[in-house]
Write an enzyme that holds these catalytic residues in place. Sequence first.
Site, PDB file in Angstrom:
ATOM      1  CB  CYS A 108      -4.824  -4.843  -0.374  1.00 45.10           C
ATOM      2  SG  CYS A 108      -4.723  -6.621  -0.329  1.00 45.10           S
ATOM      3  CG  ASP A 109      -2.135  -1.866  -0.546  1.00 43.51           C
ATOM      4  OD1 ASP A 109      -3.026  -1.698   0.302  1.00 43.51           O
ATOM      5  OD2 ASP A 109      -1.114  -2.541  -0.339  1.00 43.51           O
TER       6      ASP A 109
ATOM      7  CB  CYS B 171      -2.054  -7.028  -1.703  1.00 44.36           C
ATOM      8  SG  CYS B 171      -3.790  -7.390  -1.904  1.00 44.36           S
TER       9      CYS B 171
END
Length: 320
Positions: free
Chosen positions: A136-137, A133
């Site tokens: 997300c990261d 992701c």
Amino acid sequence: MRQIIIIGSGPAGFTAAIYAARANLKPLLIASSVEAGGELMNTTEVENYPGFPDGVQGPELMAKMQEQAERFGTEVVYDDVTELELSGDTKTITLGSGEKHEALAVIFATGSAYRKLGLDDEERLSGRGVSWCATCDGFFFKEKTIAVIGGGDSAMEEATFLTRFASKVYVVHRKDTLRASKIMQERAFANPKIEFVWNSQVVGITGTDAVDGLVLRNTVSGVETSLPLGGIFVAIGNDPRTHLVHDKLDLTPEGTIAVAGRSSKTSQTGVFAAGDVIDPTYRQAVTAAASGTVAALDAEHYLASLPEELLASASEPALA
Ligand code: NDP
């Protein structure tokens, strides 16, 4: 007992909830305890959802869908379904908390989950440089050289997004042509931070405590090479989330829940399915939303066909 329970909180689940709630069926929607909102929560700009000419952020779109569903009386529970009893007139759903809910109809809209490469080191280094992701990261990969694996729209989107943080992004693809749409390809090709590594299969991920590289095998010559990296993003598609029902509902050869024709009717009476979990082909937010509509209308017709006594037993949205 409820009239209807919807499992899943992506575009299919919330659209089904909007329709069911407007039909006064007082739906309960079960959103996952960790992944509520579905795949759009991991997306940045959504440019192809009609009605948003300037684009909309994925999480904002999902928040609006939820708001719309709740406005008409949908109740949302954040928990994971652990067990389902789908045979018979009354369906029983058990949640992680141990709570049990009963309903006459169930809509299954659990979407799909990130596909994995299937390498041992992928699990070991998950969260230590291996991610699924970018939104997300991505932030953790500032000024690093990283790789995105895959050749579809997800890979192009992730690679383009990651150039905001990384100093260089390799796109490693097992073929020499992309599956991604033309517009996404062109955006990636035009980005000076992105370099394509063609005809390359990932056969190993290296690193002791954190990712330090990939081992690639050329699919034409068979030659193996190493590519030093600070992280990898796996964007090779998704598989339908059917683990709760694989032995309860018929599946298609592609692994999606089988439905009758263009309807949402599964092999079990009173159980309907919608969104990515039935769709191996299109898998767009807007097709999932449309599919949620079909499921809600099918469920509504089913409920209307049930005997009065049975419907009367489902008038209260109380716990089972
Ligand atoms: P896709 O199935 O479209 O693409 C998956 C890619 O990963 C393919 O290039 C495939 O290779 C490759 N792949 C699959 N398995 C492996 C493996 N084991 N090892 C190496 N490579 C592998 O998935 P996406 O997630 O990209 O897209 C899914 C759907 O979502 C599509 O309909 C897409 O259009 C849509 N989408 C739309 C977006 C947008 O419009 N903004 C953004 C993201 C997704 P090969 O080509 O060889 O099969």
